[in-house]
Design an enzyme around this catalytic site. Structure first.
Site, PDB file in Angstrom:
ATOM      1  N   LYS A  50       0.840  -1.197   0.000  1.00  0.00           N
ATOM      2  CA  LYS A  50       0.000   0.000   0.000  1.00  0.00           C
ATOM      3  C   LYS A  50       0.881   1.255   0.000  1.00  0.00           C
ATOM      4  CE  LYS A  50      -0.283  -0.234   5.024  1.00  0.00           C
ATOM      5  NZ  LYS A  50      -1.155  -0.367   6.209  1.00  0.00           N
TER       6      LYS A  50
ATOM      7  N   TYR B 191      17.618  29.805   8.047  1.00  0.00           N
ATOM      8  CA  TYR B 191      16.497  30.512   8.674  1.00  0.00           C
ATOM      9  C   TYR B 191      16.474  30.326  10.181  1.00  0.00           C
ATOM     10  CZ  TYR B 191      14.644  30.769   3.908  1.00  0.00           C
ATOM     11  OH  TYR B 191      14.487  31.005   2.572  1.00  0.00           O
TER      12      TYR B 191
END
Length: 274
Positions: free
Chosen positions: A46, A268
């Site tokens: 899956k 950042y």
């Protein structure tokens, strides 16, 4: 528009890529096969083959001789059929009424997790005059989908008698099998066995074990196991030393190199300092 079209046909290599080792994937499946004896092997693929590529992993698993492929939804099952996969494909996830016709015509085995869903499947299959193969899911403790054990015992005789609905298997799913000797595993196994003993094993596939059950609880192998991450080389408890190995590699070329001084903030927020 013209400029965009001219670029769309150009193949530009990206300096980062994924490599999938299908030989290692097959080695992992072989190791699992040796652990489970005569039990069937349902390789769970899956979520795009756990990120490894749905059709490619499905084809490799089929060529390795697995008995079933496990997917989560109708779309995945149909994609595998379109890719030429011919072995049994079992859809785990809950189904919507609108999907029943396609599940049947796609020759997919699928879950019924309530009496209502079972009746809807019976209605559609009868209208199509086409048999389908289903597995009844029992909720033994995960508290997600599935009927209660006592409800399973009430509807199993009826479900087994339907003309166009062929009951293939009965299953449940562990909530805490990723570590050895977890008490919830034994509670779930006991509930599952009670249903099996009271209904009778019959000619059904009884299945319960996920990756954790496959590795740590051989008494839960029953007629089939459904390993997921184990197929791709990861042990349920995250251990580094294991008899299976990952077959997924993420690689990249170095694109830039910079020397910075000590105690300087990076990027950042400067959340990292050298």
């Amino acid at each position: 528009m013209t400029i965009a079209a001219s670029f769309s046909s150009v193949t530009v290599p990206h300096p980062a890529w994924i490599e999938i080792d299908l030989l290692q994937f097959k080695k992992n499946l072989s190791w699992i096969r040796r652990q489970i004896g005569s039990s069937l092997l349902c390789a769970c693929i899956k979520a795009n083959g756990y990120g490894h590529g749905l059709s490619q992993i499905g084809a490799a698993a089929e060529s390795a001789g697995v008995d079933y492929l496990g997917v989560s939804c109708l779309k995945e099952g149909l994609s595998l059929r379109e890719a030429g996969i011919s072995i049994p494909i079992f859809v785990f996830g809950a189904i919507d009424e609108s999907q029943i016709k396609d599940l049947i015509e796609g020759e997919l085995e699928f879950t019924v997790s309530s009496e209502l869903k079972a009746r809807l499947v019976h209605q559609v299959a009868s209208r199509l005059r086409k048999s389908c193969r289903v597995h009844l899911e029992i909720d033994t403790g995960l508290r997600r989908t599935g009927v209660r054990p006592e409800t399973a015992l009430q509807i199993l005789p009826w479900l087994s008698s339907l003309e166009y609905v062929h009951l293939v298997g009965v299953y449940s799913h562990f909530a805490a099998a990723d570590e050895p000797n977890h008490p919830l595993v034994f509670q779930q196994m006991a509930q599952f066995q009670t249903v099996q003993e009271r209904f009778g094993k019959r000619d059904l596939i009884w299945h319960l074990a996920n990756s954790g059950g496959t590795v740590f609880y051989p008494e839960t192998h029953f007629d089939m196991v459904r390993p997921g991450l184990l197929c791709y080389g990861y042990f349920p408890d995250g251990r580094k030393e294991r008899p299976v190995s990952p077959c997924f590699s993420l690689k990249a070329k170095v694109s830039y190199f910079k020397v910075v001084g000590p105690d300087e903030g990076i990027s950042y927020g400067h959340t990292y300092r050298t």
